[in-house]
Design a protein around this motif. Structure first.
Motif, PDB file in Angstrom:
ATOM      1  N   PRO A  60      42.177  42.520  58.389  1.00 27.13           N
ATOM      2  CA  PRO A  60      43.175  43.622  58.698  1.00 27.13           C
ATOM      3  C   PRO A  60      43.949  44.132  57.599  1.00 27.13           C
ATOM      4  CG  PRO A  60      44.145  41.653  59.562  1.00 27.13           C
ATOM      5  CD  PRO A  60      42.819  41.433  58.831  1.00 27.13           C
ATOM      6  N   TRP A  61      44.125  43.372  56.503  1.00 28.37           N
ATOM      7  CA  TRP A  61      44.562  43.898  55.315  1.00 28.37           C
ATOM      8  C   TRP A  61      43.634  43.429  53.932  1.00 28.37           C
ATOM      9  CZ3 TRP A  61      47.454  40.570  58.368  1.00 28.37           C
ATOM     10  CH2 TRP A  61      47.661  39.189  57.912  1.00 28.37           C
ATOM     11  N   PRO A  62      43.753  44.002  52.814  1.00 33.72           N
ATOM     12  CA  PRO A  62      42.895  43.480  51.731  1.00 33.72           C
ATOM     13  C   PRO A  62      43.394  42.127  51.158  1.00 33.72           C
ATOM     14  CG  PRO A  62      43.742  45.834  51.459  1.00 33.72           C
ATOM     15  CD  PRO A  62      44.448  45.225  52.510  1.00 33.72           C
ATOM     16  N   ARG A  63      42.257  41.319  51.260  1.00 35.23           N
ATOM     17  CA  ARG A  63      42.505  39.949  50.611  1.00 35.23           C
ATOM     18  C   ARG A  63      41.414  39.528  49.783  1.00 35.23           C
ATOM     19  NH1 ARG A  63      42.232  40.020  55.998  1.00 35.23           N
ATOM     20  NH2 ARG A  63      40.693  38.461  56.120  1.00 35.23           N
ATOM     21  N   GLU A  64      41.545  38.922  48.727  1.00 35.10           N
ATOM     22  CA  GLU A  64      40.650  38.444  47.815  1.00 35.10           C
ATOM     23  C   GLU A  64      40.916  37.277  46.988  1.00 35.10           C
ATOM     24  OE1 GLU A  64      38.370  40.142  43.805  1.00 35.10           O
ATOM     25  OE2 GLU A  64      40.058  41.435  44.461  1.00 35.10           O
ATOM     26  N   LEU A  65      39.998  36.556  46.788  1.00 34.68           N
ATOM     27  CA  LEU A  65      40.247  35.288  46.058  1.00 34.68           C
ATOM     28  C   LEU A  65      39.090  35.105  45.025  1.00 34.68           C
ATOM     29  CD1 LEU A  65      41.820  32.597  45.448  1.00 34.68           C
ATOM     30  CD2 LEU A  65      40.014  31.357  47.048  1.00 34.68           C
ATOM     31  N   SER A  66      39.416  34.778  43.780  1.00 31.54           N
ATOM     32  CA  SER A  66      38.296  34.886  42.624  1.00 31.54           C
ATOM     33  C   SER A  66      38.800  33.913  41.452  1.00 31.54           C
ATOM     34  CB  SER A  66      37.990  36.375  42.152  1.00 31.54           C
ATOM     35  OG  SER A  66      37.098  36.437  41.020  1.00 31.54           O
ATOM     36  N   PHE A  67      37.835  33.185  41.188  1.00 30.22           N
ATOM     37  CA  PHE A  67      37.862  32.341  40.197  1.00 30.22           C
ATOM     38  C   PHE A  67      36.552  32.600  39.277  1.00 30.22           C
ATOM     39  CE2 PHE A  67      39.900  29.665  43.319  1.00 30.22           C
ATOM     40  CZ  PHE A  67      40.845  29.117  42.734  1.00 30.22           C
ATOM     41  N   ARG A  68      37.050  33.041  37.884  1.00 29.36           N
ATOM     42  CA  ARG A  68      35.934  33.373  37.046  1.00 29.36           C
ATOM     43  C   ARG A  68      36.102  32.557  35.524  1.00 29.36           C
ATOM     44  NH1 ARG A  68      34.410  38.788  37.675  1.00 29.36           N
ATOM     45  NH2 ARG A  68      34.985  39.756  39.357  1.00 29.36           N
ATOM     46  N   ALA A  69      34.736  32.494  34.961  1.00 21.81           N
ATOM     47  CA  ALA A  69      34.661  31.833  33.781  1.00 21.81           C
ATOM     48  C   ALA A  69      35.093  32.783  32.647  1.00 21.81           C
ATOM     49  CB  ALA A  69      33.111  31.487  33.392  1.00 21.81           C
ATOM     50  N   ILE A  70      35.879  32.384  31.636  1.00 17.17           N
ATOM     51  CA  ILE A  70      36.385  33.324  30.611  1.00 17.17           C
ATOM     52  C   ILE A  70      35.366  33.117  29.413  1.00 17.17           C
ATOM     53  CG2 ILE A  70      38.398  33.595  29.059  1.00 17.17           C
ATOM     54  CD1 ILE A  70      40.177  32.513  31.247  1.00 17.17           C
ATOM     55  N   PRO A  71      35.100  34.289  28.862  1.00 19.43           N
ATOM     56  CA  PRO A  71      34.193  33.889  27.589  1.00 19.43           C
ATOM     57  C   PRO A  71      34.926  32.783  26.511  1.00 19.43           C
ATOM     58  CG  PRO A  71      34.306  36.221  28.305  1.00 19.43           C
ATOM     59  CD  PRO A  71      35.187  35.714  29.128  1.00 19.43           C
ATOM     60  N   GLY A  72      34.046  32.227  26.011  1.00 21.38           N
ATOM     61  CA  GLY A  72      34.562  31.368  24.938  1.00 21.38           C
ATOM     62  C   GLY A  72      35.155  30.043  25.531  1.00 21.38           C
ATOM     63  N   GLY A  73      35.251  29.961  26.795  1.00 24.89           N
ATOM     64  CA  GLY A  73      36.026  28.757  27.406  1.00 24.89           C
ATOM     65  C   GLY A  73      37.343  28.928  28.407  1.00 24.89           C
ATOM     66  N   GLY A  74      37.135  28.744  29.514  1.00 23.13           N
ATOM     67  CA  GLY A  74      38.361  28.906  30.340  1.00 23.13           C
ATOM     68  C   GLY A  74      38.008  29.330  31.501  1.00 23.13           C
ATOM     69  N   ILE A  75      39.076  29.587  32.582  1.00 20.61           N
ATOM     70  CA  ILE A  75      39.096  29.897  33.968  1.00 20.61           C
ATOM     71  C   ILE A  75      40.192  30.781  34.088  1.00 20.61           C
ATOM     72  CG2 ILE A  75      39.235  29.066  36.306  1.00 20.61           C
ATOM     73  CD1 ILE A  75      36.527  28.276  35.197  1.00 20.61           C
ATOM     74  N   SER A  76      39.793  31.969  35.027  1.00 19.06           N
ATOM     75  CA  SER A  76      40.988  32.643  35.578  1.00 19.06           C
ATOM     76  C   SER A  76      41.109  32.710  37.010  1.00 19.06           C
ATOM     77  CB  SER A  76      40.852  34.201  34.938  1.00 19.06           C
ATOM     78  OG  SER A  76      39.632  34.797  35.632  1.00 19.06           O
ATOM     79  N   MET A  77      42.244  32.865  37.547  1.00 19.41           N
ATOM     80  CA  MET A  77      42.395  32.921  38.967  1.00 19.41           C
ATOM     81  C   MET A  77      43.016  34.130  39.466  1.00 19.41           C
ATOM     82  SD  MET A  77      44.218  32.262  41.874  1.00 19.41           S
ATOM     83  CE  MET A  77      45.893  31.286  41.128  1.00 19.41           C
ATOM     84  N   LEU A  78      42.448  34.674  40.523  1.00 16.43           N
ATOM     85  CA  LEU A  78      43.252  35.947  41.237  1.00 16.43           C
ATOM     86  C   LEU A  78      43.243  35.840  42.498  1.00 16.43           C
ATOM     87  CD1 LEU A  78      43.091  39.671  40.129  1.00 16.43           C
ATOM     88  CD2 LEU A  78      42.557  39.068  42.567  1.00 16.43           C
ATOM     89  N   HIS A  79      44.269  35.942  43.097  1.00 19.55           N
ATOM     90  CA  HIS A  79      44.508  35.981  44.700  1.00 19.55           C
ATOM     91  C   HIS A  79      45.044  37.309  45.138  1.00 19.55           C
ATOM     92  CE1 HIS A  79      46.313  33.706  48.556  1.00 19.55           C
ATOM     93  NE2 HIS A  79      45.208  34.431  48.935  1.00 19.55           N
ATOM     94  N   ARG A  80      44.877  38.026  45.963  1.00 17.44           N
ATOM     95  CA  ARG A  80      45.012  39.265  46.320  1.00 17.44           C
ATOM     96  C   ARG A  80      45.615  38.862  47.701  1.00 17.44           C
ATOM     97  NH1 ARG A  80      44.728  44.349  44.511  1.00 17.44           N
ATOM     98  NH2 ARG A  80      43.051  43.827  43.163  1.00 17.44           N
ATOM     99  N   HIS A  81      46.684  39.309  48.312  1.00 22.97           N
ATOM    100  CA  HIS A  81      47.202  39.035  49.460  1.00 22.97           C
ATOM    101  C   HIS A  81      47.917  40.341  49.855  1.00 22.97           C
ATOM    102  CE1 HIS A  81      48.474  36.522  52.811  1.00 22.97           C
ATOM    103  NE2 HIS A  81      49.498  37.206  53.230  1.00 22.97           N
ATOM    104  N   ASN A  82      47.092  41.259  50.552  1.00 20.80           N
ATOM    105  CA  ASN A  82      47.612  42.775  50.801  1.00 20.80           C
ATOM    106  C   ASN A  82      48.222  43.403  49.444  1.00 20.80           C
ATOM    107  OD1 ASN A  82      48.450  44.992  52.262  1.00 20.80           O
ATOM    108  ND2 ASN A  82      49.983  44.055  53.287  1.00 20.80           N
TER     109      ASN A  82
END
Length: 359
Positions: A60-82
């Motif tokens: 009922p509202w925008p929600r997103e969870l994403s884990f991504r591999a970063i070029p060269g080594g590493g991880i990014s995380m994004l959590h959208r809650h509305n």
């Protein structure tokens, strides 16, 4: 601890009441305000960012969870809650080789606290970052993440993911099945029965005190998947079950001849060859225990020499200690362990040694 979701590329299981049927059934609401999401992935140096694990829902509202591999080594995380967005990233020095990486995201929304951590299970390297004001998750979103909802992304590089309703520790982990027989002056005792003040017999016959015993429940997947070491290999009097990263201490003429050393260390995962060691049938989770000894001495487990828990100088690092399985242990009661002096064998070297012994 309550694990409520575990999946890999072959299967996904989710239970709002948790997998531990021995524990009281907790009440789960539509929102999970605190917990941990863990996954393991095999990543190398990439030239582009790509998603490893994620899910998105617009209603009922925008929600997103994403884990991504970063070029060269590493991880990014994004959590959208509305309209609120939580973001964190960790760079990892990459040597160009493919490694297994464990990613742990823990959140406690009511307290405004979160942590993103990266570990290499085969070593003791940890990098973690605080996450400011993490948002809670909808329980149904986490269910969809586990059960292959069409909106889910699951990279082929991902080994498994798991969700717990507790804040999980990072760092040194126990690696022996609770029933593993450990040599003591009065005979063999189950590892889970040992307590502070008990004594054990080391591989060279010394008697040393147990300083602490730790226990932890983990997903029975990836670097936690149980390995059965089979008698009579490795001096075993009976089969034992260990975690893949549990290291055996192997000695003998073959070791001296091939490696020019008195002893070598071999992770159990390198020994899996279909006869001396095999992957053990497991359920959703696995229980492991380990003991801490004053000088990181070697235990005798059913006749096999295995490492006790190595904790290095964790007592000097308050943040690492507070994040570990030893969080409730006063630092003054912990020892300091020097680095192991023996060579740690790779997969090919380990199998070569085992085959040489069997010849």
């Amino acid at each position: 601890m309550s694990w409520i979701g575990i999946n890999d590329h072959e299967d996904g299981r989710f239970s709002k009441t948790g997998f531990d049927k021995r524990a009281p059934i907790p009440k789960r609401g539509p929102i999970l305000e605190r917990g941990t999401l863990m996954f393991e992935t095999q990543v190398a140096g990439h030239e582009r960012t790509h998603e490893l694990l994620g899910i998105a829902h617009p209603f009922p509202w925008p929600r997103e969870l994403s884990f991504r591999a970063i070029p060269g080594g590493g991880i990014s995380m994004l959590h959208r809650h509305n309209t609120d967005i939580t973001h964190a990233a960790i760079r990892w020095a990459n040597d160009g080789r493919t490694h297994t990486l464990r990613v742990t995201y823990a959140w406690n929304a009511p307290d405004g606290w979160g942590r993103l951590a990266l570990e290499r299970p085969e070593g003791n390297s940890i990098v973690s970052r605080p996450v400011h004001m993490p948002r809670p998750f909808m329980t149904d979103d986490l269910r969809d993440l586990v059960l292959a909802h069409p909106a889910r992304t699951l990279s082929k590089e991902l080994l498994f993911s798991a969700i717990s309703t507790d804040i999980l520790p990072i760092g040194p982990m126990p690696s022996l099945h609770p029933a593993t027989p450990i040599a003591t002056p009065s005979g063999y005792r189950a590892a889970e029965s040992l307590q502070r003040g008990d004594t054990v017999v080391t591989d060279n016959g010394d008697i040393v005190p147990v300083l602490h015993t730790v226990r932890h429940t983990v997903p029975a997947r990836g670097s936690f998947a149980p390995v059965r070491l089979r008698a009579p290999y490795f001096g075993l009097q009976r089969d034992i079950i260990v975690a893949p990263e549990q290291r055996l201490v192997l000695r003998g003429s073959e070791v001296e001849y091939i490696f020019g050393q008195e002893a070598v260390l071999v992770p159990a995962r390198h020994l899996v060859n279909g006869h001396a060691a095999i992957w053990s049938t497991a359920g959703n989770t696995a229980d492991y225990v380990q003991v801490i000894l004053p000088g990181h001495e070697v235990l005798m487990a059913a006749g096999c020499a295995v490492e006790s828990l190595y904790i290095g100088r964790i007592r000097r690092d308050t943040d690492r200690l507070d994040a570990s399985v030893l969080a409730n242990t006063p630092s003054r009661l912990l020892p300091e362990h020097a680095r192991p002096i023996h060579q740690v064998l790779g997969p090919f070297e380990a199998i070569t040694l085992v085959d040489q012994r069997a010849a």
